[in-house]
Motif scaffolding. Structure first.
Motif, PDB file in Angstrom:
ATOM      1  N   ARG A 179       0.827  -1.207   0.000  1.00 20.64           N
ATOM      2  CA  ARG A 179       0.000   0.000   0.000  1.00 20.64           C
ATOM      3  C   ARG A 179       0.867   1.265   0.000  1.00 20.64           C
ATOM      4  NH1 ARG A 179      -2.872   0.807   4.110  1.00 20.64           N
ATOM      5  NH2 ARG A 179      -1.932  -0.760   5.435  1.00 20.64           N
ATOM      6  N   ILE A 180       1.972   1.242   0.757  1.00 21.16           N
ATOM      7  CA  ILE A 180       2.875   2.408   0.724  1.00 21.16           C
ATOM      8  C   ILE A 180       3.423   2.588  -0.695  1.00 21.16           C
ATOM      9  CG2 ILE A 180       5.022   3.415   1.584  1.00 21.16           C
ATOM     10  CD1 ILE A 180       4.673   1.681   4.118  1.00 21.16           C
ATOM     11  N   ASN A 181       3.831   1.466  -1.300  1.00 19.49           N
ATOM     12  CA  ASN A 181       4.465   1.528  -2.625  1.00 19.49           C
ATOM     13  C   ASN A 181       3.481   1.931  -3.722  1.00 19.49           C
ATOM     14  OD1 ASN A 181       6.899   0.782  -1.579  1.00 19.49           O
ATOM     15  ND2 ASN A 181       6.776  -1.372  -2.210  1.00 19.49           N
ATOM     16  N   ASN A 182       2.195   1.777  -3.468  1.00 26.51           N
ATOM     17  CA  ASN A 182       1.216   1.988  -4.541  1.00 26.51           C
ATOM     18  C   ASN A 182       0.191   3.071  -4.209  1.00 26.51           C
ATOM     19  OD1 ASN A 182       1.734  -0.250  -6.695  1.00 26.51           O
ATOM     20  ND2 ASN A 182       1.945  -1.259  -4.712  1.00 26.51           N
ATOM     21  N   ASN A 215      19.592   0.015   2.531  1.00 26.09           N
ATOM     22  CA  ASN A 215      18.607   0.928   1.942  1.00 26.09           C
ATOM     23  C   ASN A 215      17.388   0.139   1.483  1.00 26.09           C
ATOM     24  OD1 ASN A 215      17.129   2.679   0.412  1.00 26.09           O
ATOM     25  ND2 ASN A 215      18.863   3.455  -0.775  1.00 26.09           N
ATOM     26  N   ILE A 216      16.272   0.273   2.212  1.00 21.52           N
ATOM     27  CA  ILE A 216      15.069  -0.478   1.835  1.00 21.52           C
ATOM     28  C   ILE A 216      14.374   0.133   0.621  1.00 21.52           C
ATOM     29  CG2 ILE A 216      14.588  -1.452   4.125  1.00 21.52           C
ATOM     30  CD1 ILE A 216      12.470   0.811   4.435  1.00 21.52           C
ATOM     31  N   ALA A 217      14.888   1.267   0.136  1.00 20.17           N
ATOM     32  CA  ALA A 217      14.303   1.854  -1.074  1.00 20.17           C
ATOM     33  C   ALA A 217      14.919   1.275  -2.350  1.00 20.17           C
ATOM     34  CB  ALA A 217      14.459   3.376  -1.055  1.00 20.17           C
ATOM     35  N   VAL A 218      15.680   0.169  -2.218  1.00 18.88           N
ATOM     36  CA  VAL A 218      16.259  -0.470  -3.412  1.00 18.88           C
ATOM     37  C   VAL A 218      15.235  -1.287  -4.194  1.00 18.88           C
ATOM     38  CG1 VAL A 218      18.659  -0.659  -2.613  1.00 18.88           C
ATOM     39  CG2 VAL A 218      17.034  -2.523  -2.153  1.00 18.88           C
ATOM     40  N   GLY A 219      13.981  -1.260  -3.751  1.00 12.71           N
ATOM     41  CA  GLY A 219      12.958  -2.131  -4.347  1.00 12.71           C
ATOM     42  C   GLY A 219      12.827  -2.045  -5.859  1.00 12.71           C
ATOM     43  N   ASP A 241      19.926   1.299 -18.638  1.00  9.34           N
ATOM     44  CA  ASP A 241      19.197   2.564 -18.477  1.00  9.34           C
ATOM     45  C   ASP A 241      18.044   2.415 -17.493  1.00  9.34           C
ATOM     46  OD1 ASP A 241      20.852   3.882 -20.184  1.00  9.34           O
ATOM     47  OD2 ASP A 241      19.594   3.534 -21.960  1.00  9.34           O
ATOM     48  N   GLU A 242      17.337   1.289 -17.633  1.00  9.89           N
ATOM     49  CA  GLU A 242      16.236   1.034 -16.694  1.00  9.89           C
ATOM     50  C   GLU A 242      16.757   0.976 -15.262  1.00  9.89           C
ATOM     51  OE1 GLU A 242      12.787  -1.785 -17.234  1.00  9.89           O
ATOM     52  OE2 GLU A 242      14.047  -2.331 -18.951  1.00  9.89           O
ATOM     53  N   LEU A 243      17.921   0.314 -15.108  1.00 10.06           N
ATOM     54  CA  LEU A 243      18.500   0.180 -13.774  1.00 10.06           C
ATOM     55  C   LEU A 243      18.894   1.552 -13.228  1.00 10.06           C
ATOM     56  CD1 LEU A 243      19.123  -2.006 -11.713  1.00 10.06           C
ATOM     57  CD2 LEU A 243      21.419  -2.222 -12.698  1.00 10.06           C
ATOM     58  N   ALA A 244      19.486   2.383 -14.081  1.00  6.28           N
ATOM     59  CA  ALA A 244      19.856   3.738 -13.647  1.00  6.28           C
ATOM     60  C   ALA A 244      18.609   4.515 -13.238  1.00  6.28           C
ATOM     61  CB  ALA A 244      20.601   4.458 -14.763  1.00  6.28           C
ATOM     62  N   GLY A 245      17.528   4.317 -13.963  1.00  7.89           N
ATOM     63  CA  GLY A 245      16.263   4.974 -13.606  1.00  7.89           C
ATOM     64  C   GLY A 245      15.776   4.517 -12.249  1.00  7.89           C
ATOM     65  N   ALA A 246      15.888   3.206 -12.004  1.00  9.77           N
ATOM     66  CA  ALA A 246      15.452   2.653 -10.715  1.00  9.77           C
ATOM     67  C   ALA A 246      16.320   3.196  -9.582  1.00  9.77           C
ATOM     68  CB  ALA A 246      15.506   1.134 -10.752  1.00  9.77           C
ATOM     69  N   VAL A 247      17.626   3.312  -9.833  1.00  8.69           N
ATOM     70  CA  VAL A 247      18.541   3.820  -8.800  1.00  8.69           C
ATOM     71  C   VAL A 247      18.177   5.260  -8.434  1.00  8.69           C
ATOM     72  CG1 VAL A 247      20.941   4.513  -8.373  1.00  8.69           C
ATOM     73  CG2 VAL A 247      20.443   2.256  -9.313  1.00  8.69           C
ATOM     74  N   SER A 248      17.738   6.034  -9.416  1.00  9.36           N
ATOM     75  CA  SER A 248      17.351   7.430  -9.128  1.00  9.36           C
ATOM     76  C   SER A 248      16.074   7.478  -8.290  1.00  9.36           C
ATOM     77  CB  SER A 248      17.179   8.210 -10.426  1.00  9.36           C
ATOM     78  OG  SER A 248      15.987   7.810 -11.081  1.00  9.36           O
ATOM     79  N   MET A 249      15.407   6.339  -8.164  1.00  7.49           N
ATOM     80  CA  MET A 249      14.188   6.240  -7.345  1.00  7.49           C
ATOM     81  C   MET A 249      14.475   5.461  -6.059  1.00  7.49           C
ATOM     82  SD  MET A 249      11.664   7.631  -8.696  1.00  7.49           S
ATOM     83  CE  MET A 249      11.450   8.534 -10.191  1.00  7.49           C
ATOM     84  N   SER A 250      15.667   5.627  -5.495  1.00 11.89           N
ATOM     85  CA  SER A 250      15.988   4.794  -4.336  1.00 11.89           C
ATOM     86  C   SER A 250      16.584   5.605  -3.186  1.00 11.89           C
ATOM     87  CB  SER A 250      16.940   3.663  -4.744  1.00 11.89           C
ATOM     88  OG  SER A 250      18.168   4.208  -5.163  1.00 11.89           O
ATOM     89  N   ALA A 264       5.852   6.956   0.811  1.00 13.57           N
ATOM     90  CA  ALA A 264       7.088   7.001   0.033  1.00 13.57           C
ATOM     91  C   ALA A 264       6.804   7.818  -1.215  1.00 13.57           C
ATOM     92  CB  ALA A 264       7.534   5.592  -0.339  1.00 13.57           C
ATOM     93  N   ALA A 265       7.784   8.640  -1.615  1.00 13.28           N
ATOM     94  CA  ALA A 265       7.597   9.464  -2.814  1.00 13.28           C
ATOM     95  C   ALA A 265       7.248   8.561  -3.992  1.00 13.28           C
ATOM     96  CB  ALA A 265       8.882  10.243  -3.091  1.00 13.28           C
ATOM     97  N   PRO A 266       6.444   9.049  -4.922  1.00 14.05           N
ATOM     98  CA  PRO A 266       6.057   8.236  -6.074  1.00 14.05           C
ATOM     99  C   PRO A 266       7.293   7.676  -6.785  1.00 14.05           C
ATOM    100  CG  PRO A 266       4.809  10.285  -6.061  1.00 14.05           C
ATOM    101  CD  PRO A 266       5.820  10.393  -4.954  1.00 14.05           C
ATOM    102  N   GLY A 267       7.245   6.403  -7.125  1.00 12.69           N
ATOM    103  CA  GLY A 267       8.386   5.756  -7.792  1.00 12.69           C
ATOM    104  C   GLY A 267       9.250   4.962  -6.836  1.00 12.69           C
ATOM    105  N   ILE A 268       9.263   5.343  -5.556  1.00 16.44           N
ATOM    106  CA  ILE A 268      10.044   4.601  -4.559  1.00 16.44           C
ATOM    107  C   ILE A 268       9.343   3.279  -4.259  1.00 16.44           C
ATOM    108  CG2 ILE A 268      10.802   4.582  -2.138  1.00 16.44           C
ATOM    109  CD1 ILE A 268      12.313   6.755  -3.178  1.00 16.44           C
ATOM    110  N   LYS A 269      10.099   2.203  -4.285  1.00 17.14           N
ATOM    111  CA  LYS A 269       9.544   0.893  -3.924  1.00 17.14           C
ATOM    112  C   LYS A 269      10.298   0.341  -2.721  1.00 17.14           C
ATOM    113  CE  LYS A 269       6.728   0.826  -7.480  1.00 17.14           C
ATOM    114  NZ  LYS A 269       5.445   1.501  -7.221  1.00 17.14           N
ATOM    115  N   ILE A 270       9.590   0.264  -1.607  1.00 17.92           N
ATOM    116  CA  ILE A 270      10.191  -0.280  -0.391  1.00 17.92           C
ATOM    117  C   ILE A 270      10.276  -1.800  -0.512  1.00 17.92           C
ATOM    118  CG2 ILE A 270       9.811  -0.637   2.082  1.00 17.92           C
ATOM    119  CD1 ILE A 270       8.580   2.149   2.189  1.00 17.92           C
ATOM    120  N   ASP A 271      11.425  -2.348  -0.102  1.00 17.74           N
ATOM    121  CA  ASP A 271      11.680  -3.791  -0.164  1.00 17.74           C
ATOM    122  C   ASP A 271      12.301  -4.175   1.179  1.00 17.74           C
ATOM    123  OD1 ASP A 271      12.957  -6.275  -0.458  1.00 17.74           O
ATOM    124  OD2 ASP A 271      13.474  -5.898  -2.560  1.00 17.74           O
ATOM    125  N   LEU A 272      11.567  -4.949   1.979  1.00 13.20           N
ATOM    126  CA  LEU A 272      12.057  -5.310   3.312  1.00 13.20           C
ATOM    127  C   LEU A 272      12.809  -6.641   3.319  1.00 13.20           C
ATOM    128  CD1 LEU A 272       9.033  -4.160   5.552  1.00 13.20           C
ATOM    129  CD2 LEU A 272      11.116  -2.907   4.943  1.00 13.20           C
TER     130      LEU A 272
END
Ligand code: ADP
Ligand code: MG
Length: 276
Positions: free
Chosen positions: A22-25, A56-60, A79-88, A102-110
């Motif tokens: 729910r946080i991620n979405n 960093n749990i924002a590595v999701g 490129d996709e990975l670099a995009g994901a890193v900018s969202m972490s 969490a800011a939009p785009g951030i995916k929490i991964d516990l």
């Protein structure tokens, strides 16, 4: 097992409706979360700060691109990975009284901390039911309740990297009322063009950490702390990881490729002949 299912329904990033899902979405809007989830999120933030962002749990978003969990792991598009890193950026996770966002785009991964928390809760559950001797093994995440029957501490085998699962051990540590948690590169990963890609990521690049370490084992009372520190110390590497372990007053074993070891003073460790 029911407790494991309950916590999975709360903490999994893929289980629709879980606190983390729910946080991620929620498009950045705060959502109410359970006090259990909040406790983990707070500990995660503490370890992120203490490790300078190595944990960093924002590595999701980056972790999802590697697809380690569904058996279809492959090299992600750079490129996709670099995009994901900018969202972490974990500082874009907001923790309120009993809401989180969490800011939009951030995916929490516990994935680097939840098992540790759950193992502690299972130990509490057993103790509350009058169990005074038990060993809980959540796969690399061991918690002991009391000692063995007869009073001797439990012997916890450390798995030989690349050896047979549950058969080949390179060392043994003792544990009574404590946690022994190992983070390693050998349980989850894939080989490609002579490189081994595993699931502990450098949050700055999104790529698996390559720092000469094979495993990090942390021994302390709390398996929540041990799990987070094992991942954090792995990402930091032997030298800075050892500093972090000492700062937290936990025991740590850093094992490098080829078998070289760094071990905190005072930890008793029994070495076995390697057969893996
Ligand atoms: P294990 O799952 O084998 O116990 P860890 O506790 O080290 O191992 O957790 C690895 C998991 O943590 C990954 O699968 C991923 O979900 C998440 N993760 C990966 N890199 C990091 C990191 N730098 N910080 C926090 N969590 C991470
Ligand atoms: Mg961990």
């Amino acid at each position: 097992m029911a407790l494991c299912r309950e916590y999975d329904a709360l903490l999994s990033k893929t289980a629709e409706g879980s606190d983390v899902w729910r946080i991620n979405n929620s498009g950045g809007n705060p959502v109410p979360v359970s006090c259990e989830t909040m406790e983990i999120l707070k500990k995660a933030r503490e370890i992120s700060e203490a490790s300078g962002g190595a944990f960093n749990i924002a590595v999701g978003a980056a972790a999802a691109l590697w697809r380690f969990t569904d058996g279809s792991a492959a090299l992600p598009d750079a490129d996709e990975l670099a995009g994901a890193v900018s969202m972490s950026d974990y500082t874009n996770i907001y923790l309120g009284e009993n809401v989180a966002a969490a800011a939009p785009g951030i995916k929490i991964d516990l994935g680097g901390i939840a098992k540790g928390y759950i193992a502690d809760r299972i130990a509490d559950y057993l103790k509350g039911r009058g169990v005074d001797s038990a060993l809980i093994n959540l796969g690399g995440n061991i918690v002991t309740v009391g000692a063995k029957r007869g009073g001797a501490p439990w012997s916890i085998g450390l798995q030989t990297p690349g050896g047979r699962h549950g058969v080949d051990f390179w060392a043994v540590v003792s544990s009574a009322d404590g946690a022994v948690v190992t983070s390693g590169i050998y349980e989850r990963g894939f080989a490609l063009n002579g490189e081994w890609y595993h699931h502990i990521l450098d949050p700055r690049t999104g790529y698996p950490v390559q720092n000469g370490l094979e495993t990090v084992t942390i021994c302390t009372k709390s398996s929540l702390l041990a799990d987070a520190l094992a991942t954090a110390c792995f990402v930091l590497g032997a030298e800075k990881g050892m500093e972090l372990a000492l700062r937290y007053g936990v025991h740590a074993i850093f094992r490098k490729h080829g078998g070289a070891l760094d071990i905190t003073k005072g930890l008793e460790i029994g070495f076995l002949k390697e057969n893996g």
